[in-house]
Design an enzyme around this catalytic site. Structure first.
Site, PDB file in Angstrom:
ATOM      1  N   ASP A  13       0.809  -1.221   0.000  1.00 18.22           N
ATOM      2  CA  ASP A  13       0.000   0.000   0.000  1.00 18.22           C
ATOM      3  C   ASP A  13       0.842   1.270   0.000  1.00 18.22           C
ATOM      4  OD1 ASP A  13      -2.283  -1.628   0.110  1.00 18.22           O
ATOM      5  OD2 ASP A  13      -2.178  -1.714   2.295  1.00 18.22           O
ATOM      6  N   LYS A  16       1.796   2.001  -5.102  1.00 13.50           N
ATOM      7  CA  LYS A  16       2.337   1.391  -6.332  1.00 13.50           C
ATOM      8  C   LYS A  16       1.411   1.635  -7.518  1.00 13.50           C
ATOM      9  CE  LYS A  16       2.368  -2.573  -4.273  1.00 13.50           C
ATOM     10  NZ  LYS A  16       2.023  -2.151  -2.898  1.00 13.50           N
ATOM     11  N   GLY A  40      -4.567  -4.399  -3.776  1.00 13.07           N
ATOM     12  CA  GLY A  40      -5.549  -3.368  -4.076  1.00 13.07           C
ATOM     13  C   GLY A  40      -4.771  -2.132  -4.472  1.00 13.07           C
ATOM     14  N   HIS A  41      -4.769  -1.813  -5.753  1.00  9.23           N
ATOM     15  CA  HIS A  41      -3.988  -0.688  -6.253  1.00  9.23           C
ATOM     16  C   HIS A  41      -4.941   0.419  -6.703  1.00  9.23           C
ATOM     17  CE1 HIS A  41      -0.354  -3.529  -7.162  1.00  9.23           C
ATOM     18  NE2 HIS A  41      -0.732  -3.550  -5.902  1.00  9.23           N
ATOM     19  N   GLN A 223       1.930  -6.108  -3.172  1.00  7.34           N
ATOM     20  CA  GLN A 223       2.416  -6.230  -1.792  1.00  7.34           C
ATOM     21  C   GLN A 223       3.713  -5.427  -1.624  1.00  7.34           C
ATOM     22  OE1 GLN A 223       1.280  -9.526  -3.344  1.00  7.34           O
ATOM     23  NE2 GLN A 223      -0.609  -8.597  -2.694  1.00  7.34           N
ATOM     24  N   THR A 238       3.103 -12.586   2.823  1.00  7.46           N
ATOM     25  CA  THR A 238       2.238 -13.221   1.839  1.00  7.46           C
ATOM     26  C   THR A 238       2.988 -14.431   1.282  1.00  7.46           C
ATOM     27  OG1 THR A 238       0.765 -12.833  -0.035  1.00  7.46           O
ATOM     28  CG2 THR A 238       2.957 -11.796  -0.158  1.00  7.46           C
ATOM     29  N   ARG A 304      -5.461   0.544   8.500  1.00 11.71           N
ATOM     30  CA  ARG A 304      -4.036   0.200   8.434  1.00 11.71           C
ATOM     31  C   ARG A 304      -3.334   0.720   9.682  1.00 11.71           C
ATOM     32  NH1 ARG A 304      -3.766   2.505   2.300  1.00 11.71           N
ATOM     33  NH2 ARG A 304      -4.577   0.671   1.235  1.00 11.71           N
ATOM     34  N   LEU A 331       3.805  12.291   0.639  1.00  8.76           N
ATOM     35  CA  LEU A 331       4.571  13.287   1.386  1.00  8.76           C
ATOM     36  C   LEU A 331       3.634  14.357   1.952  1.00  8.76           C
ATOM     37  CD1 LEU A 331       7.530  13.863   2.045  1.00  8.76           C
ATOM     38  CD2 LEU A 331       7.677  15.222  -0.033  1.00  8.76           C
TER      39      LEU A 331
END
Ligand code: GDP
Ligand code: IMO
Ligand code: MG
Length: 427
Positions: A13, A16, A40-41, A223, A238, A304, A331
């Protein structure tokens, strides 16, 4: 440069999807090489948000060749849903190809994943329950069923009949769970086969031919390094190889072909699921960072865990991936935090260590050593160049580069395509 691998440098996460989408404009081919629908992108195009699980993030450029390569475990149910969802939003998915060597996720893999998690009790990994682990277990046990098997229905039926019996035995006798009906799976997968047949191809040839023709190929990791089966926080990982070497194995490309490896680094650290996380911020400060960064899982919606930037894990990532550059994301989320902290080393039993330990017990005992840096208050979401960033922000980037020993090539200051500062081109 023709072949660029993009990897997550932390626990996934990192952004990517956004960086892949950005680089994909200049690439000819985008390849997913490992993992499955646990990924999940998120990609934002204008105000539209796309959440991709299996389809490479290059798909949002019409006609772009996107390959789901052999290292992926493919759940056709998820893929068909994703393709329908994209088509419903007017996305052209004709560029997608699926490797005949990719392994299939079957319904009992999902069932086993959930049952095994429950069985682990307190020791649960916190998987996405997408069947990833059990599908890779079948692959390495040499009993897996591959996408290519769908094209030989007799063979598929034979393999499936055997595997369903084994899975049902496991579910009933060890996990006390109901089993699966062979006929129902056959019927369901016959539908997927008709749908996916035109997309199935020899992925290895496709990718290698593109490289031989001098076309630009982007390998999109899922991942992250710390979730890698060998290099991550085992067993809280994973079941695949997200690291750069995984691109060679997972797409059938020789290591001599790879020109650059870009590590996607979030400006702080997050993790979903269980396992040690030395720089984790618990309590209200962690909650505030989660809210500011909107850190909720793309695949499972889980909150998260959030923490400070940890350069011990980033040096590990730099080493095991051979990173040539960093894409620094989110950032903007650090704006207003005062002071900022960067983890530079671990204190383990009174000793300072710069290295990332293999032992989970040791990692659990490690206390991060922090360096404090002054923060910035200015809104940076509209910054178009490095000069637009406040001096404290630039100092944060410079310090990260020094501590990790890898230059920052891209900076993301927001989720949209145009919120990207390029210091060095990837292609
Ligand atoms: P991935 O799995 O590595 O592709 O990352 P995810 O998509 O799961 O999570 C990253 C989240 O951060 C997504 O919601 C992105 O839209 C968002 N994002 C990516 N880059 C930035 C950024 O620079 N700033 C902000 N605020 N959000 C970003
Ligand atoms: P992207 O590609 C973050 C985590 C799970 C769990 C562990 C094992 O979006 O960065 P699995 O279902 O793979 O067996 O779960 O790995 N995990 C991820 N965490 N981002 C991901 O993907 C992840 N994919 C798996 O939370 O801790
Ligand atoms: Mg994600």
């Amino acid at each position: 440069m023709a072949a660029v691998v993009l990897v997550g440098a932390q626990w996934g996460d990192e952004g990517k999807g956004k960086i892949t989408d950005y680089l994909a404009e200049r690439a000819d081919v985008v390849v997913r090489y490992q993992g499955g629908s646990n990924a999940g992108h998120t990609v934002m195009v204008g105000r539209e948000e796309f959440k991709l699980h299996l389809v490479p993030s290059g798909i949002l450029y019409p006609g772009k060749l996107c390959v789901i390569a052999n290292g992926v475990v493919l759940d056709p149910q998820v893929l068909v849903q994703e393709l329908d969802g994209l088509a419903g939003r007017g996305v052209d998915t004709t560029g997608l190809r699926i490797s005949d060597r990719a392994h299939l996720i079957l319904p009992y893999h999902r069932g086993l994943d959930a049952a095994q998690e429950e069985h682990r009790g307190q020791a649960m990994i916190g998987t996405t329950k997408r069947g990833i682990g059990p599908a890779y277990v079948d692959k390495t046990a040499r009993t897996g069923i591959r996408v290519g098997d769908l094209l030989d229905w007799e063979e598929f039926e034979k393999k499936l009949a055997h595997n369903v019996v084994v899975a049902n035995e496991l579910l009933a006798k060890i996990y006390n769970q109901p089993g699966y009906d062979l006929r129902a799976i056959l019927e369901e997968y016959a539908g997927y086969t008709e749908r996916l047949r035109p997309l199935i191809a020899d992925g290895v040839r496709l990718v290698n031919r593109a490289l031989q023709e001098g076309r630009k190929v982007l390998f999109e990791g899922a991942q992250g390094t710390l979730l890698d089966l060998d290099q991550g926080t085992y067993p809280f990982v994973t079941s695949s190889y997200p690291i750069a070497g995984g691109a060679c194995v997972g797409a059938g490309v020789g290591p001599t072909r790879i020109d650059k490896v870009i590590g996607v680094v979030k400006a702080y650290t997050t993790r979903v699921g269980s396992g040690p996380f030395p720089t984790e911020i618990t309590g209200p400060a962690g909650d505030a960072l989660r809210q500011q960064g909107m850190e909720f899982g793309t695949t499972t919606g889980r909150p998260r865990r959030c923490g400070w930037l940890d350069t011990v894990i980033l040096r590990h990532a730099a080493e095991v991936n051979g990173l040539t550059g960093i894409a620094l994301t989110k950032l903007d989320v650090l704006t207003g935090l005062e002071p900022l902290k960067i983890g530079t080393a671990y204190r383990y039993r009174g000793e300072i260590s710069q290295d990332f330990p293999a032992s989970l017990k040791a990692l659990q005992e490690c206390e991060p050593v922090y360096e404090e840096l002054p923060g910035w208050q200015e809104d940076i979401t509209g910054a178009g160049s490095i000069e637009d960033l406040p001096v404290n922000c630039r100092n944060y980037i410079r310090r990260l580069e020094e501590l990790v020993g890898v230059p920052v090539h891209l900076i993301a200051v927001g989720p949209r395509r145009d919120q990207t500062i390029v210091l060095k081109d990837a292609f």
